[in-house]
Design a protein around this motif. Structure first.
Motif, PDB file in Angstrom:
ATOM      1  N   THR A   1       0.843  -1.195   0.000  1.00 58.26           N
ATOM      2  CA  THR A   1       0.000   0.000   0.000  1.00 58.26           C
ATOM      3  C   THR A   1       0.876   1.241   0.000  1.00 58.26           C
ATOM      4  OG1 THR A   1      -1.736  -1.135   1.249  1.00 58.26           O
ATOM      5  CG2 THR A   1      -1.801   1.280   1.212  1.00 58.26           C
ATOM      6  N   VAL A   2       0.568   2.170  -0.889  1.00 55.30           N
ATOM      7  CA  VAL A   2       1.215   3.480  -0.901  1.00 55.30           C
ATOM      8  C   VAL A   2       0.111   4.517  -0.803  1.00 55.30           C
ATOM      9  CG1 VAL A   2       2.647   5.098  -2.182  1.00 55.30           C
ATOM     10  CG2 VAL A   2       3.137   2.652  -2.305  1.00 55.30           C
ATOM     11  N   ALA A   3       0.166   5.348   0.237  1.00 44.90           N
ATOM     12  CA  ALA A   3      -0.897   6.333   0.437  1.00 44.90           C
ATOM     13  C   ALA A   3      -0.874   7.392  -0.656  1.00 44.90           C
ATOM     14  CB  ALA A   3      -0.756   6.983   1.812  1.00 44.90           C
ATOM     15  N   THR A   4       0.281   8.007  -0.886  1.00 48.15           N
ATOM     16  CA  THR A   4       0.381   9.080  -1.873  1.00 48.15           C
ATOM     17  C   THR A   4       1.746   9.046  -2.541  1.00 48.15           C
ATOM     18  OG1 THR A   4      -1.065  10.503  -0.552  1.00 48.15           O
ATOM     19  CG2 THR A   4       0.252  11.577  -2.263  1.00 48.15           C
ATOM     20  N   VAL A   5       1.757   9.165  -3.855  1.00 49.32           N
ATOM     21  CA  VAL A   5       2.989   9.366  -4.610  1.00 49.32           C
ATOM     22  C   VAL A   5       2.868  10.721  -5.283  1.00 49.32           C
ATOM     23  CG1 VAL A   5       4.454   8.560  -6.487  1.00 49.32           C
ATOM     24  CG2 VAL A   5       3.313   6.899  -5.007  1.00 49.32           C
ATOM     25  N   ASN A   6       3.741  11.661  -4.909  1.00 49.22           N
ATOM     26  CA  ASN A   6       3.645  13.012  -5.454  1.00 49.22           C
ATOM     27  C   ASN A   6       4.112  13.080  -6.903  1.00 49.22           C
ATOM     28  OD1 ASN A   6       2.622  14.204  -3.088  1.00 49.22           O
ATOM     29  ND2 ASN A   6       4.666  14.339  -2.212  1.00 49.22           N
ATOM     30  N   GLU A   7       5.194  12.384  -7.210  1.00 51.04           N
ATOM     31  CA  GLU A   7       5.713  12.447  -8.579  1.00 51.04           C
ATOM     32  C   GLU A   7       6.574  11.234  -8.872  1.00 51.04           C
ATOM     33  OE1 GLU A   7       8.445  15.290 -11.507  1.00 51.04           O
ATOM     34  OE2 GLU A   7       8.021  15.890  -9.450  1.00 51.04           O
ATOM     35  N   VAL A   8       6.374  10.653 -10.047  1.00 50.89           N
ATOM     36  CA  VAL A   8       7.256   9.611 -10.571  1.00 50.89           C
ATOM     37  C   VAL A   8       7.779  10.123 -11.898  1.00 50.89           C
ATOM     38  CG1 VAL A   8       7.441   7.245 -11.382  1.00 50.89           C
ATOM     39  CG2 VAL A   8       5.969   7.770  -9.433  1.00 50.89           C
ATOM     40  N   THR A   9       9.096  10.312 -11.990  1.00 47.57           N
ATOM     41  CA  THR A   9       9.673  10.908 -13.193  1.00 47.57           C
ATOM     42  C   THR A   9       9.656   9.937 -14.362  1.00 47.57           C
ATOM     43  OG1 THR A   9      11.100  12.289 -11.817  1.00 47.57           O
ATOM     44  CG2 THR A   9      11.711  12.055 -14.130  1.00 47.57           C
ATOM     45  N   ASN A  10      10.098   8.696 -14.128  1.00 46.18           N
ATOM     46  CA  ASN A  10      10.165   7.749 -15.234  1.00 46.18           C
ATOM     47  C   ASN A  10      10.034   6.327 -14.707  1.00 46.18           C
ATOM     48  OD1 ASN A  10      10.561   6.781 -17.857  1.00 46.18           O
ATOM     49  ND2 ASN A  10      12.734   6.498 -17.492  1.00 46.18           N
ATOM     50  N   VAL A  11       9.172   5.539 -15.331  1.00 47.12           N
ATOM     51  CA  VAL A  11       9.044   4.113 -15.027  1.00 47.12           C
ATOM     52  C   VAL A  11       9.186   3.371 -16.345  1.00 47.12           C
ATOM     53  CG1 VAL A  11       7.563   2.294 -14.132  1.00 47.12           C
ATOM     54  CG2 VAL A  11       7.514   4.553 -13.068  1.00 47.12           C
ATOM     55  N   SER A  12      10.195   2.505 -16.446  1.00 46.13           N
ATOM     56  CA  SER A  12      10.431   1.813 -17.715  1.00 46.13           C
ATOM     57  C   SER A  12       9.397   0.726 -17.965  1.00 46.13           C
ATOM     58  CB  SER A  12      11.843   1.214 -17.737  1.00 46.13           C
ATOM     59  OG  SER A  12      12.001   0.286 -16.678  1.00 46.13           O
ATOM     60  N   SER A  13       8.977   0.012 -16.901  1.00 44.47           N
ATOM     61  CA  SER A  13       8.020  -1.074 -17.102  1.00 44.47           C
ATOM     62  C   SER A  13       7.274  -1.351 -15.808  1.00 44.47           C
ATOM     63  CB  SER A  13       8.747  -2.342 -17.561  1.00 44.47           C
ATOM     64  OG  SER A  13       7.845  -3.422 -17.667  1.00 44.47           O
ATOM     65  N   VAL A  14       5.968  -1.584 -15.916  1.00 45.44           N
ATOM     66  CA  VAL A  14       5.146  -2.019 -14.786  1.00 45.44           C
ATOM     67  C   VAL A  14       4.444  -3.298 -15.215  1.00 45.44           C
ATOM     68  CG1 VAL A  14       3.225  -1.465 -13.265  1.00 45.44           C
ATOM     69  CG2 VAL A  14       4.802   0.343 -13.963  1.00 45.44           C
ATOM     70  N   ASP A  15       4.730  -4.411 -14.529  1.00 42.62           N
ATOM     71  CA  ASP A  15       4.144  -5.696 -14.904  1.00 42.62           C
ATOM     72  C   ASP A  15       2.673  -5.789 -14.512  1.00 42.62           C
ATOM     73  OD1 ASP A  15       6.505  -6.621 -16.018  1.00 42.62           O
ATOM     74  OD2 ASP A  15       7.223  -7.434 -14.120  1.00 42.62           O
ATOM     75  N   LEU A  16       2.336  -5.304 -13.314  1.00 43.58           N
ATOM     76  CA  LEU A  16       0.961  -5.436 -12.842  1.00 43.58           C
ATOM     77  C   LEU A  16       0.630  -4.324 -11.863  1.00 43.58           C
ATOM     78  CD1 LEU A  16      -1.728  -7.030 -12.490  1.00 43.58           C
ATOM     79  CD2 LEU A  16      -0.582  -8.312 -10.667  1.00 43.58           C
ATOM     80  N   VAL A  17      -0.500  -3.680 -12.068  1.00 44.42           N
ATOM     81  CA  VAL A  17      -1.059  -2.740 -11.099  1.00 44.42           C
ATOM     82  C   VAL A  17      -2.443  -3.252 -10.755  1.00 44.42           C
ATOM     83  CG1 VAL A  17      -1.799  -0.386 -10.658  1.00 44.42           C
ATOM     84  CG2 VAL A  17       0.252  -0.796 -12.010  1.00 44.42           C
ATOM     85  N   ASP A  18      -2.655  -3.596  -9.487  1.00 39.46           N
ATOM     86  CA  ASP A  18      -3.931  -4.187  -9.082  1.00 39.46           C
ATOM     87  C   ASP A  18      -5.028  -3.130  -9.045  1.00 39.46           C
ATOM     88  OD1 ASP A  18      -5.815  -5.966  -8.232  1.00 39.46           O
ATOM     89  OD2 ASP A  18      -5.205  -5.925  -6.137  1.00 39.46           O
ATOM     90  N   THR A  19      -4.847  -2.100  -8.224  1.00 39.88           N
ATOM     91  CA  THR A  19      -5.861  -1.056  -8.090  1.00 39.88           C
ATOM     92  C   THR A  19      -5.187   0.289  -7.874  1.00 39.88           C
ATOM     93  OG1 THR A  19      -7.437  -2.600  -7.096  1.00 39.88           O
ATOM     94  CG2 THR A  19      -7.867  -0.245  -6.801  1.00 39.88           C
ATOM     95  N   VAL A  20      -5.613   1.285  -8.622  1.00 32.55           N
ATOM     96  CA  VAL A  20      -5.199   2.668  -8.402  1.00 32.55           C
ATOM     97  C   VAL A  20      -6.465   3.474  -8.179  1.00 32.55           C
ATOM     98  CG1 VAL A  20      -4.052   4.690  -9.355  1.00 32.55           C
ATOM     99  CG2 VAL A  20      -3.147   2.410  -9.840  1.00 32.55           C
ATOM    100  N   ALA A  21      -6.579   4.096  -7.005  1.00 34.34           N
ATOM    101  CA  ALA A  21      -7.811   4.820  -6.679  1.00 34.34           C
ATOM    102  C   ALA A  21      -7.990   6.038  -7.574  1.00 34.34           C
ATOM    103  CB  ALA A  21      -7.795   5.232  -5.203  1.00 34.34           C
ATOM    104  N   THR A  22      -6.962   6.881  -7.672  1.00 26.10           N
ATOM    105  CA  THR A  22      -7.076   8.114  -8.449  1.00 26.10           C
ATOM    106  C   THR A  22      -5.742   8.443  -9.096  1.00 26.10           C
ATOM    107  OG1 THR A  22      -8.730   8.988  -6.917  1.00 26.10           O
ATOM    108  CG2 THR A  22      -7.665  10.572  -8.388  1.00 26.10           C
ATOM    109  N   VAL A  23      -5.778   8.803 -10.365  1.00 25.19           N
ATOM    110  CA  VAL A  23      -4.617   9.355 -11.059  1.00 25.19           C
ATOM    111  C   VAL A  23      -5.009  10.746 -11.526  1.00 25.19           C
ATOM    112  CG1 VAL A  23      -3.032   9.138 -12.996  1.00 25.19           C
ATOM    113  CG2 VAL A  23      -3.810   7.083 -11.797  1.00 25.19           C
ATOM    114  N   ASN A  24      -4.323  11.771 -11.005  1.00 26.96           N
ATOM    115  CA  ASN A  24      -4.686  13.144 -11.348  1.00 26.96           C
ATOM    116  C   ASN A  24      -4.186  13.548 -12.731  1.00 26.96           C
ATOM    117  OD1 ASN A  24      -6.034  13.709  -8.905  1.00 26.96           O
ATOM    118  ND2 ASN A  24      -4.093  14.086  -7.875  1.00 26.96           N
ATOM    119  N   TYR A  25      -2.999  13.072 -13.104  1.00 25.30           N
ATOM    120  CA  TYR A  25      -2.442  13.509 -14.387  1.00 25.30           C
ATOM    121  C   TYR A  25      -1.426  12.492 -14.881  1.00 25.30           C
ATOM    122  CZ  TYR A  25       0.236  16.222 -17.781  1.00 25.30           C
ATOM    123  OH  TYR A  25       0.879  16.637 -18.913  1.00 25.30           O
ATOM    124  N   VAL A  26      -1.519  12.127 -16.145  1.00 23.63           N
ATOM    125  CA  VAL A  26      -0.532  11.274 -16.804  1.00 23.63           C
ATOM    126  C   VAL A  26      -0.087  11.994 -18.064  1.00 23.63           C
ATOM    127  CG1 VAL A  26      -0.082   9.063 -17.910  1.00 23.63           C
ATOM    128  CG2 VAL A  26      -1.566   9.156 -15.902  1.00 23.63           C
TER     129      VAL A  26
END
Length: 212
Positions: free
Chosen positions: A68-93
């Protein structure tokens, strides 16, 4: 043997230094100006039960599982994500290059755009109003309320030059004191409304509404 005081008897002056072992070399633990422990690098961590706050992570080669991660303010770069189960809210991509499997996305709201104009036309006079760049609008329409008889057309164009505008298939012949809503059938970058008053002239209130 004299009974000397081993520790300082002033409480706020009691201090100690913590050391660690670096492959047989004893080194003092380094702190930053606010007293936080400085960690140069970590090779492998099996389990971390709880971290209150991490200000900055410069580089992570691999993460097997994040519960569980409560809040992520910023992720600059992610090369690969294999699986994301649930994301409550994404403000901007900013950019997603590829999604290899299906994903359910719920849009909770759309930006709304509106413009309006009041047009006064003499007998048999004509004009165009509310020329708008609709290239990034998902849905849009014109509402017209006219005091006199009038013919209204939606016009579309790839440029702002008047000579490029042509009538869309959407038009209406209005009687005095009537209203109509026009939605364009075809798409080009720019959209506007053309009004032609009847012999008695007309005053028209025109509204443009759009979802972005």
């Amino acid at each position: 043997m004299p009974n000397n005081i081993v520790f300082n008897n002033v409480a706020d002056q009691l201090k100690t230094k913590i050391y660690g072992d670096d492959s047989g070399t004893t080194r003092a633990i380094a702190l930053d100006a606010s007293g936080k422990i400085l960690i140069g690098s970590l090779d492998t961590i099996n389990t971390i039960n709880y971290i209150a706050t991490v200000d900055t992570v410069n580089n992570v080669s691999s993460v097997d599982l994040v519960d569980t991660v409560a809040t992520v303010n910023e992720v600059t770069n992610v090369s690969s994500v294999d699986l994301v189960d649930t994301v409550a809210t994404v403000n901007y991509v900013a950019d997603v290059q590829k999604i290899t499997d299906t994903v359910d996305v719920k849009i909770v709201s759309n930006d709304f755009t509106e413009s309006s104009s009041v047009v006064v036309l003499g007998a048999d006079a004509s004009t165009t109003v509310l020329s708008i760049d609709t290239s990034e609008k998902n849905m849009y329409s014109y509402y017209i309320a006219s005091s006199g008889a009038a013919t209204v057309n939606i016009q579309i164009s790839p440029t702002t030059a008047d000579s490029y505008f042509i009538n869309d298939a959407t038009s209406a012949v209005m009687t005095a004191n009537s209203t109509v809503v026009l939605v364009p059938e075809k798409f080009l970058k720019y959209t506007r409304l053309y009004l032609q008053a009847g012999s008695g002239g007309a005053t028209a209130s025109v509204y443009f509404n759009a979802h972005n």
